[in-house]
Design a protein around this motif. Structure first.
Motif, PDB file in Angstrom:
ATOM      1  N   GLN A  54      -4.028  -4.553   7.300  1.00 34.78           N
ATOM      2  CA  GLN A  54      -5.410  -5.034   7.306  1.00 34.78           C
ATOM      3  C   GLN A  54      -5.668  -5.966   6.114  1.00 34.78           C
ATOM      4  O   GLN A  54      -6.241  -7.043   6.260  1.00 34.78           O
ATOM      5  N   GLU A  55      -5.201  -5.522   4.942  1.00 37.98           N
ATOM      6  CA  GLU A  55      -5.388  -6.368   3.752  1.00 37.98           C
ATOM      7  C   GLU A  55      -4.640  -7.689   3.914  1.00 37.98           C
ATOM      8  O   GLU A  55      -5.129  -8.756   3.525  1.00 37.98           O
ATOM      9  N   LEU A  56      -3.464  -7.613   4.521  1.00 38.18           N
ATOM     10  CA  LEU A  56      -2.643  -8.814   4.709  1.00 38.18           C
ATOM     11  C   LEU A  56      -3.386  -9.849   5.552  1.00 38.18           C
ATOM     12  O   LEU A  56      -3.483 -11.024   5.180  1.00 38.18           O
ATOM     13  N   PHE A  57      -3.911  -9.410   6.679  1.00 34.10           N
ATOM     14  CA  PHE A  57      -4.570 -10.360   7.588  1.00 34.10           C
ATOM     15  C   PHE A  57      -5.867 -10.879   6.978  1.00 34.10           C
ATOM     16  O   PHE A  57      -6.195 -12.065   7.117  1.00 34.10           O
ATOM     17  N   ARG A 112       0.852  -1.198   0.000  1.00 35.65           N
ATOM     18  CA  ARG A 112       0.000   0.000   0.000  1.00 35.65           C
ATOM     19  C   ARG A 112       0.885   1.245   0.000  1.00 35.65           C
ATOM     20  O   ARG A 112       1.933   1.259   0.641  1.00 35.65           O
ATOM     21  N   SER A 113       0.416   2.277  -0.685  1.00 34.07           N
ATOM     22  CA  SER A 113       1.167   3.534  -0.764  1.00 34.07           C
ATOM     23  C   SER A 113       0.239   4.717  -0.560  1.00 34.07           C
ATOM     24  O   SER A 113      -0.958   4.618  -0.830  1.00 34.07           O
ATOM     25  N   GLU A 114       0.815   5.823  -0.131  1.00 35.48           N
ATOM     26  CA  GLU A 114       0.078   7.083  -0.054  1.00 35.48           C
ATOM     27  C   GLU A 114       1.035   8.226  -0.365  1.00 35.48           C
ATOM     28  O   GLU A 114       2.252   8.052  -0.319  1.00 35.48           O
ATOM     29  N   PRO A 115       0.516   9.420  -0.701  1.00 38.96           N
ATOM     30  CA  PRO A 115       1.404  10.540  -1.041  1.00 38.96           C
ATOM     31  C   PRO A 115       2.236  10.984   0.156  1.00 38.96           C
ATOM     32  O   PRO A 115       1.907  10.697   1.301  1.00 38.96           O
TER      33      PRO A 115
END
Lengths: 344, 378, 161, 147
Positions: free
Chosen positions: B257-260, B235-238
């Motif tokens: 969260q996505e991982l779990f 995941r990335s954000e600015p």
């Protein structure tokens, strides 16, 4: 494999010296155009992937600023390759095979005009034995050209014809800067050598620009029929410079032999002998090659390969049944990617 | 999705200067060890995926091109990832995806940095035209964020010292670690100079040369047990926008969260984790961000993250003990895999069955995580 | 005989021509008049200083220029106590996140003209300009305390990053 | 007051990297400093020049069998440069070439001194060593054509 389609393309003209756009503006312009063509919003996109070069941009972590052009908020799945954007498209294609995301936005940007592209390409060479000698990329391309001449595969007239072809087609293409110089083969052959048998016009015109492509699983648009890539050693002395081994392998893995006839091909040849060699090894005698003018008339480093995929997809949108896009990195076609595109 | 296992792991010895080897020899040291661990040679590998931080650290543009020959990649697909500090993790994830998608059966992935060829501070402090001046340097970028965490959480200042001591004690059990500080204790950390207030010298990571490699495979080879990949997430954000929480970035939390969710697990299922902690305070900060602890600093204070605690963190000594930037993320992923394979030698956690690897980069913007386990997923 | 070769030197020297681009160009031009001009996002209405070529969260261009104040609040900071390459000031000095009045993004800059131990979260500061002015943010030499009362934590706690 | 909004600047990115050679490149360059050319035998039995710890064609480690090669060799491909760039191995017009040294199986990249008329694929050349040698590939200053 899940069927992956090109749902949208964003392009801006390649220009000699872009004084208006920084990397954020370049990326924003093409990403928003590609999304608009696909009828999608950034928040519909499941995966973002970009290709660029810190050395082209002149600073480390250049891509960390460029991402502001795509709006990774709320946080997005995102990755970056330090290769031509064609490989970013490859990573996105792999990512779409997982099944949990169905869309991807791929982009690449570069400012090749004000960048020391020759010096940067020399800095790719073996740092112990080759880079310290400082051969220019054109000199290396010329070694390959001479090997092809010695093998009876190439004449200087073939080179001039490839350049004239690129200039004629590029002259009317909106993405290509104004052609500077003759379109006529004999006039081209009158130009002085820079590195025999190559002349200044045998080298690509370096430009600034960006390209974006939206991929989707299913839906409309040209379908990726096959995509694969392959590398060779960087050392020219350890390769058969007339064989383009990694081009052949990538094409075979992408399924070129089974694919049927190719109507249109877009080739990432930044020196004219590469254009001749690629036509030979890919068997493109019956294809329209480089309708965009190709890399020789507009080469935005690390974008050109992705742009070839965009142009090949445009050809399929325009009626071609099957198109081939080629991307390359490293000296004398060291690293090659083949992407086959088909009408639905 | 095709199950993917870590069947081979190879690391170099980490040091400030690996002047005994060239760049090709450095990456081969890790790659050949990983191949040997997997019972393979280069012929058994279908593709090579390389990760590295900025090319300007070594002054070779796109070094994957000249290293292709050293890694047996000639005639194969070779891929190069660059996602800033998270790159070692993202590189492993790209390699795993190649296997999981069925594109390749066995992938060699390598991440490395040879910082001694130059000076990383030089590469990062170039005065590029029209850019804001460099006010603070690398640690100065993160120090204000640490201050904000301390203010927000009420954490006492000794928490950072505790992490610094714990990771360096763990490193004493890891012969590959760059820093071996046998006398390390709280007083020593506390007495070390303030560099970027509130960060003290012994709370910072070293600058290292080194490489890490793994074989990711759809089939199990070699004599040692595999580590199965249960989930991967990026995941990335600015970097900068109004209201951004840089102390606990949403991208990091979303990544975990996505991982779990992907693995069908919860943070409570994790037996141990290797997380990217370049400054000691980032251990409590990431524990909270990743959902591993409600109060990160209280978990540290209670000794839960020690090797013999109930949530061991950075058993290998972590980034605080070895930091070849481009490889640091992959080392986290590989060390997590070593734990569930039971091959972590003197820093092995008892009965580790599920382990987490984590890496981050940029201005706490880019996150990569994976979960590996002793059993195949599903 | 001399020592075996163990090291070679690899000089890399590259020259770039860099254009600031229209967005940064307009910002720099205003700097020459000692004005700090950011951009407002038409979508989220936030003001960015320095301006960006697109809103990092909304991914749209920001055509509207907005002049912001030369005073602002320190939201968080670090005291830099070590020298490093490329450094402008001599340590110790404070590097701070400063949210200027009328801006929504923190600017990473230096706090000067005060004892570093008095720098604190919530402190009000103002720009001190260099002479002569160059087209770079370094033309603001640093920010100095204004002496105004500190800003309450709740007013800036969302702007720490 | 209106100004030219196109701010443009030159940026010079320069650094001299320190490259540790490791034992194999180090030995090749040490020999070069002594005015000798050596290759190393690969696992498949070929002689690799310049020497590396591995054969870039298959990644396999090279052996510790070193073989004297050259100083004469044969041009396998070439290009003539009329206007050498600053920093090129030779100031006067010269050729870049791949040269396979006698005793070697793999050609290496280097410069060849003119005259232009003598440069050809298959031409025989001889190594020219620099007068002042300091342990780098430029200790071999170029090749010259054997008349």
């Amino acid at each position: 494999m899940r069927p992956v389609h090109i749902a949208g393309i964003g392009q801006i003209p390649n220009v000699r010296g872009d004084t208006d756009h920084d990397e954020v503006q370049l990326v924003q312009a093409v990403a928003s155009a590609a999304l608009a063509e696909a009828g999608l919003h950034k928040d519909d996109i499941g995966f973002f992937c970009s290709g660029s070069s810190d050395y082209v941009m002149g600073r480390p972590f250049s891509f960390t600023m460029a991402i502001d052009g795509v709006g990774l908020w709320p946080p997005k799945r995102e990755s970056h390759v330090e290769m031509d954007g064609a490989w970013a498209l490859y990573e996105a294609w792999v990512r779409l095979q997982h099944g949990d995301v169905d869309t991807a936005l791929v982009y690449a940007y570069g400012k090749g005009h004000g960048a020391p592209v020759d010096g940067m390409l020399t800095a790719q060479l073996d740092p112990y034995y080759e880079a310290p000698l400082g051969p220019s990329p054109m000199a290396l391309a010329a070694l390959q050209a001479r090997a092809l001449i010695d093998a009876g595969r190439l004449t200087e007239r073939d080179l001039a014809e490839v350049v004239a072809h690129a200039r004629r087609l590029g002259a009317t293409h909106p993405g290509v800067p104004a052609i500077d110089g003759p379109l006529d083969v004999d006039a081209l052959l009158d130009a002085p050598y820079v590195a025999t048998p190559l002349r200044a016009h045998d080298e690509a015109v370096r430009t600034d620009g960006a390209t974006a492509i939206v991929l989707s699983v299913g839906g409309g648009g040209p379908r990726i029929g096959g995509i694969a890539h392959c590398i060779e050693p960087i050392e020219l002395g350890l390769r058969d410079l007339t064989a383009a081994t990694s081009v052949r392998r990538a094409a075979a893995w992408a399924g070129l032999e089974q694919a049927g006839s190719i109507d249109v091909a877009e080739l990432h040849a930044t020196y004219s002998p590469q254009a001749v060699l690629l036509r030979q090894v890919l068997g493109l005698a019956d294809a329209v090659v480089d309708p965009s003018g190709g890399a020789l008339v507009a080469d935005t480093p690390f974008v050109t390969g992705l742009s070839r995929i965009a142009e090949a997809a445009r050809a399929v949108q325009g009626g071609a049944v099957r198109a081939l896009a080629h991307a390359s990195g490293g000296p004398c076609l060291q690293h090659n990617l083949i992407c086959l595109l088909e009408a639905r | 999705m095709i199950p993917c296992a870590v069947t081979g792991i190879g690391q170099t010895r980490y040091a400030a200067k690996r002047e005994d080897v060239s760049m090709p020899e450095l990456v081969r040291e890790a790659a050949l060890r990983a191949l040997d661990d997997a019972g393979l040679d280069f012929d058994g590998i279908d593709a090579v995926v390389m990760g590295k931080a900025p090319d300007m650290f070594e002054g070779v543009a796109n070094p994957e091109l000249f290293l292709a020959g050293a890694l047996g990649a000639a005639g194969k697909p070779m891929f190069r990832v660059h996602t800033a500090g998270s790159v070692g993790g993202s590189t492993a994830i790209v390699a795993a995806h190649l296997v999981q998608s069925g594109v390749h059966k066995r992938v060699l992935t390598v991440a490395w940095e040879k910082q001694s060829e130059s000076n990383a501070m030089w590469a990062l402090s170039q005065k590029f035209p029209f850019q804001p001046p460099v006010a603070a340097g690398a640690g100065g970028y993160f120090a204000p964020i640490i201050r904000a965490y301390m203010r927000r959480s009420g954490a006492p200042e000794h928490i950072g010292w505790q992490v610094a001591v714990k990771d360096r004690r763990n490193a004493l059990r890891n012969p590959l670690a760059h820093l071996h500080l046998p006398d390390i204790d709280l007083d020593m950390v506390k007495a070390s100079p303030l560099l970027w207030d509130p960060i003290r010298y012994l709370e910072t990571c070293p600058s290292s040369d080194g490489a890490c490699a793994m074989v990711l495979s759809a089939d199990v080879t070699g004599d040692r047990p595999p580590a199965w990949v249960h989930a991967t997430a990026m995941r990335s954000e600015p970097m900068l926008f109004p209201g951004r929480d840089e102390v606990s970035p949403r991208a990091g939390a979303a990544c975990a969260q996505e991982l779990f969710e992907q693995a069908g697990k919860t943070p409570a299922d994790v037996d141990c984790a290797e997380i990217y902690v370049p400054f000691s305070w980032y251990e409590p900060m990431w524990l909270e961000n990743l959902g591993l602890a409600e109060s990160g600093w209280r978990a540290v204070d209670a000794g839960r993250t020690a090797l013999d605690g109930d949530l061991p963190i950075n058993m290998s000594g972590g980034v605080l003990s070895s930091n070849p930037i481009g490889a640091s993320g992959m080392i986290r992923f590989a060390e997590a895999a070593r734990q569930v394979r039971g091959t972590a030698d003197a820093h092995q956690v008892d009965r580790a069955r599920l382990a987490m690897g984590h890496a981050y980069g940029g201005g706490s913007q880019f996150f990569a995580t994976w979960l590996v386990g002793t059993e195949p997923p599903g | 005989m001399s020592e075996p070769v163990q090291r070679v030197l690899g000089p890399v020297a590259l020259d770039y021509t860099v254009h600031a681009g229209s967005v940064t160009g307009a910002f720099l031009e205003a700097l020459l008049d000692k004005r700090l001009v950011g951009r407002r996002c038409p979508s989220c209405a936030k003001v960015f200083l320095p301006p960006r070529g697109a809103c990092p969260t909304c991914a749209v261009p920001m055509p509207e220029a907005v002049e912001v104040g030369q005073r602002g609040v320190v939201t968080t900071f670090s005291v830099i106590r070590i020298p490093f390459d490329g450094q402008v000031l001599t340590p110790p000095y404070a590097a701070a996140h400063i949210v200027l009045d009328g801006a929504d993004t923190p600017l990473l800059h230096i706090v000067g003209e005060c004892d570093v131990d008095t720098v604190r979260m919530g402190m009000r500061v103002e720009a001190v300009w260099a002479d002569p002015i160059e087209p770079t943010l370094a033309s603001v030499r640093y920010f100095r305390p204004t002496g105004e009362p500190d800003v309450a934590w709740d007013a800036f706690k969302e702007h720490l990053g | 007051m209106a100004r030219d909004a196109d701010f443009v600047a030159r940026f010079h990115l320069a650094y001299t990297y320190k490259r540790s050679t490791g034992p194999v490149i180090g030995r090749f360059l040490t020999s070069l400093r002594e005015g000798r050319l050596e290759g190393v035998r690969t696992a498949s039995g070929e002689v690799l020049v310049p020497a590396r710890a591995y054969d870039p064609r298959d990644g396999r480690a090279t052996t510790d069998a070193w073989v004297d090669v050259g100083p004469e060799g044969t041009i396998t491909t070439w290009t003539w440069i009329d206007a050498p760039a600053a920093g090129a191995p030779l100031d006067a017009p010269f050729a870049w070439a791949l040269v396979r040294l006698d005793g070697a199986d793999t050609p290496m990249l280097h410069a060849v001194r003119g005259p232009r008329a003598a440069i050809a694929t298959g031409a025989r050349v001889r190594a020219v060593f620099a007068d002042h040698r300091e342990g780098g590939i430029r200790d071999l200053s170029c090749f010259e054509v054997i008349p």
